[in-house]
Scaffold this active site. Structure first.
Site, short mmCIF file in Angstrom:
data_model
loop_
_atom_site.label_atom_id
_atom_site.label_comp_id
_atom_site.label_asym_id
_atom_site.label_seq_id
_atom_site.Cartn_x
_atom_site.Cartn_y
_atom_site.Cartn_z
NE ARG A 1 -3.58 -2.51 0.90
CZ ARG A 1 -4.87 -2.76 1.67
NH1 ARG A 1 -5.47 -1.68 2.55
NH2 ARG A 1 -5.38 -3.77 1.60
CD GLU B 1 -2.66 3.12 3.11
OE1 GLU B 1 -2.19 2.66 3.97
OE2 GLU B 1 -3.95 2.62 2.55
NE ARG C 1 -4.64 2.27 13.33
CZ ARG C 1 -4.78 3.49 13.45
NH1 ARG C 1 -3.97 4.10 14.28
NH2 ARG C 1 -5.71 4.25 13.04
CG HIS C 2 -1.32 2.43 8.56
ND1 HIS C 2 -2.09 3.11 9.47
CD2 HIS C 2 -2.77 2.19 7.77
CE1 HIS C 2 -3.27 2.93 9.66
NE2 HIS C 2 -3.85 2.55 8.49
CD GLU D 1 -9.68 -1.88 9.67
OE1 GLU D 1 -10.11 -1.01 9.70
OE2 GLU D 1 -9.22 -2.79 8.67
CB SER E 1 -12.21 -4.95 7.01
OG SER E 1 -11.60 -4.77 5.96
NE ARG F 1 -3.16 -2.66 11.28
CZ ARG F 1 -3.86 -1.68 10.47
NH1 ARG F 1 -5.40 -1.71 10.90
NH2 ARG F 1 -3.73 -0.65 9.92
P1 AMO Z 1 -8.37 -3.77 4.38
O1 AMO Z 1 -7.92 -2.93 3.51
O2 AMO Z 1 -9.15 -3.29 5.67
O3 AMO Z 1 -9.30 -4.93 3.56
O4 AMO Z 1 -7.10 -4.77 4.75
C1 AMO Z 1 -7.53 -5.78 5.78
C2 AMO Z 1 -6.63 -5.85 6.92
O5 AMO Z 1 -5.42 -5.83 6.52
C3 AMO Z 1 -4.48 -4.89 7.41
N1 AMO Z 1 -3.86 -3.69 6.96
C4 AMO Z 1 -2.76 -3.16 7.30
N2 AMO Z 1 -1.73 -3.63 8.08
C5 AMO Z 1 -0.77 -2.86 8.12
N3 AMO Z 1 -0.37 -1.89 7.35
C6 AMO Z 1 -1.30 -1.43 6.28
N4 AMO Z 1 -0.81 -0.46 5.65
C7 AMO Z 1 -2.37 -2.26 6.31
N5 AMO Z 1 -3.41 -2.10 5.45
C8 AMO Z 1 -4.48 -3.09 6.10
C9 AMO Z 1 -5.56 -4.27 8.52
C10 AMO Z 1 -6.68 -4.60 7.83
O6 AMO Z 1 -7.94 -4.87 8.72
N6 AMO Z 1 -9.90 -6.87 0.62
C11 AMO Z 1 -9.94 -6.44 1.82
C12 AMO Z 1 -10.32 -7.63 2.73
C13 AMO Z 1 -11.69 -8.35 2.40
O7 AMO Z 1 -12.62 -7.79 2.39
O8 AMO Z 1 -11.26 -9.44 2.21
C14 AMO Z 1 -8.93 -5.53 2.14
O9 AMO Z 1 -7.91 -5.51 1.93
O10 AMO Z 1 -5.42 -5.53 9.66
#
Ligand code: AMO
Length: 433
Positions: free
Chosen positions: A218, A220, A226-227, A356, A359, A407
């Protein structure tokens, strides 16, 4: 030159349980050296713990004794010797060396102290991660991570899921275009996958119930605790299940993870001085609408808003353990989530306090509805043609979720920075080592 291969190598931790006189090979890195006249005591550490080696000048001879005295800390050595009772406190058994070989000589000074006696910032530690991992506390996190991954796999195998591997170089976005890492793929544009979303959905057409553990990317620029830009996700997708069925699967996975870590990592939990989260089943399940009602008692917030960190912190104080928030507004969930009614979606998040963890939800399984949802979210159905076509081949109703493994590790190991749980984390500022 190696010491005599006919003898068995024991891990450092095993030495204290060996009987006197056992001939043993020990390998590892030097943590401490204490010369004491005709004796030198060497503390060797390997991935299991510490062993004490005694060098006696009269036994090993002048040359080896000098080698031992002049060892630099962190050098890799191999020792052959006999187990004997030790006079040192806290060390029941030690090895009286007969042979000592230096397999790799370290070159001090070191950027950090891997015994952890001298404090180093996380940044400095990550710069020297290979050495940092010799710190038992750091190593404990990754031993627990290993148990977590193993536990996850076992749960899914037991539930009849098939493990899959989907591509990480992709030609179309899975989660919208905003946070994609672009790369050039010969003459074409390509991206690093943000998630396996579209693939895992397609796989329910044939394999029915699938899961994948893999890294996703990602772009971002969020500098939070936590990211990260590369995270490990546990993804599952199952035909003929609805959102509540797959919430049950998430609960089972997390429950087994905690139980397995409790069973297999007592030593690491002790080293980290943490308490495993309390786990009560079934996990609490509150609807988004209920969550908003709760929040309204504490702050001003409107139905329909996405929950921000400050909101989640409030919820985290009310719900301290694992809980689900389900049926979120349709407008703030991705295009592939099925609608419940005009306003709501069949979605959920798995939370731990404010964090979180996962999801997911029930997915759209009709092509026409998916096209409508794409347009609603200002995405171009033409960019999703390959995916949309799959729906014409017969798509079962299906649901799934994605869970951030790093996480989950934060929760299990009690770390508040996600970078601690990743071997070589990638964030907007860190690309090496
Ligand atoms: P989402 O974008 O919420 O959903 O990502 C799912 C889970 O992945 C983790 N996560 C991350 N952890 C660390 N750094 C990040 N940048 C990051 N982004 C996400 C989180 C998050 O809850 N396709 C959907 C899932 C689905 O619907 O099956 C998805 O990607 O714990």
């Amino acid at each position: 030159m190696n010491v005599d291969k006919q003898f068995k190598r024991y891990y450092a931790k095993e030495v204290s349980n060996l009987s006197e006189g056992t001939v043993s090979i020990v390998r590892g890195w030097v943590e401490d050296i204490r010369p004491l006249g005709k004796l030198t005591f060497i503390t060797v550490r390997d991935r299991t713990g510490l062993a004490q080696i005694v060098l006696n000048k009269n036994i090993v001879g002048d040359e080896t004794f000098k080698l031992g005295e002049n060892l630099s800390r962190q050098s890799i050595i191999e020792v052959l010797g006999k187990v004997q009772k030790s006079k040192s406190q806290n060390v029941p058994m030690e090895i009286l060396a007969e042979k000592l070989v230096v397999l790799s000589r370290s070159k001090p000074p070191f950027p950090i102290d891997p015994t952890g006696r001298v404090f180093s910032s996380l940044d400095k530690r990550l710069d020297a991660r290979a050495l940092d991992l010799r710190n038992p506390q750091v190593m404990a996190i990754f031993k627990i991570r290993h148990t977590v991954l193993k536990s996850i796999r076992e749960t899914f195998y037991n539930l009849g899921f098939i493990e899959v591997n989907t591509p990480k170089i992709i030609g179309q976005a899975a989660e919208g275009g905003a946070n994609l890492f672009k790369l050039s793929y010969f003459e074409k544009k390509a991206y690093l996958a943000q998630s396996p979303q579209l693939y895992k959905e397609q796989l329910t057409m044939s394999l029915e119930k699938v899961f994948e553990i893999a890294q996703y990317f990602r772009a971002e620029k969020s500098n939070t605790l936590r990211h990260v830009c590369e995270f490990t996700s546990l993804d599952m997708e199952a035909a003929y299940m609805d959102e509540f069925d797959v919430m049950d699967v998430a609960e089972e996975v997390v429950y087994n993870v905690i139980k397995d870590v409790e069973k297999e990592n007592a030593e690491e939990i002790e080293i980290l001085k943490v308490k495993l989260p309390k786990i009560e089943r079934p996990f609490k399940r509150i609807s988004y609408t209920e969550a908003i009602e709760k929040l309204k008692e504490k702050e001003s917030i409107e139905w329909g808003e996405d929950l921000q960190t400050k909101d989640l912190r409030i919820l985290g104080r009310i719900f301290k353990e694992f809980y689900f928030i389900y049926h979120w507004p349709l407008a703030i969930k991705p295009f592939y989530i099925e609608r419940l009614d005009d306003k709501l979606s069949k979605s959920f998040d798995l939370m731990y306090g404010y964090l979180e963890l996962a999801s997911g939800g029930k997915r759209v399984s009709s092509r026409e509805e998916l096209e409508r949802r794409l347009i609603e979210q200002e995405l171009d159905p033409k960019d999703f043609e390959y995916h949309l076509k799959a729906f014409d081949y017969g798509m079962p109703p299906h649901s799934g979720w994605g869970l951030g493994v790093d996480r989950l590790l934060m929760v299990v190991t009690g770390r508040n920075n996600i970078r601690e749980t990743i071997l070589y984390p990638r964030d907007p500022k860190r690309l090496v080592p």
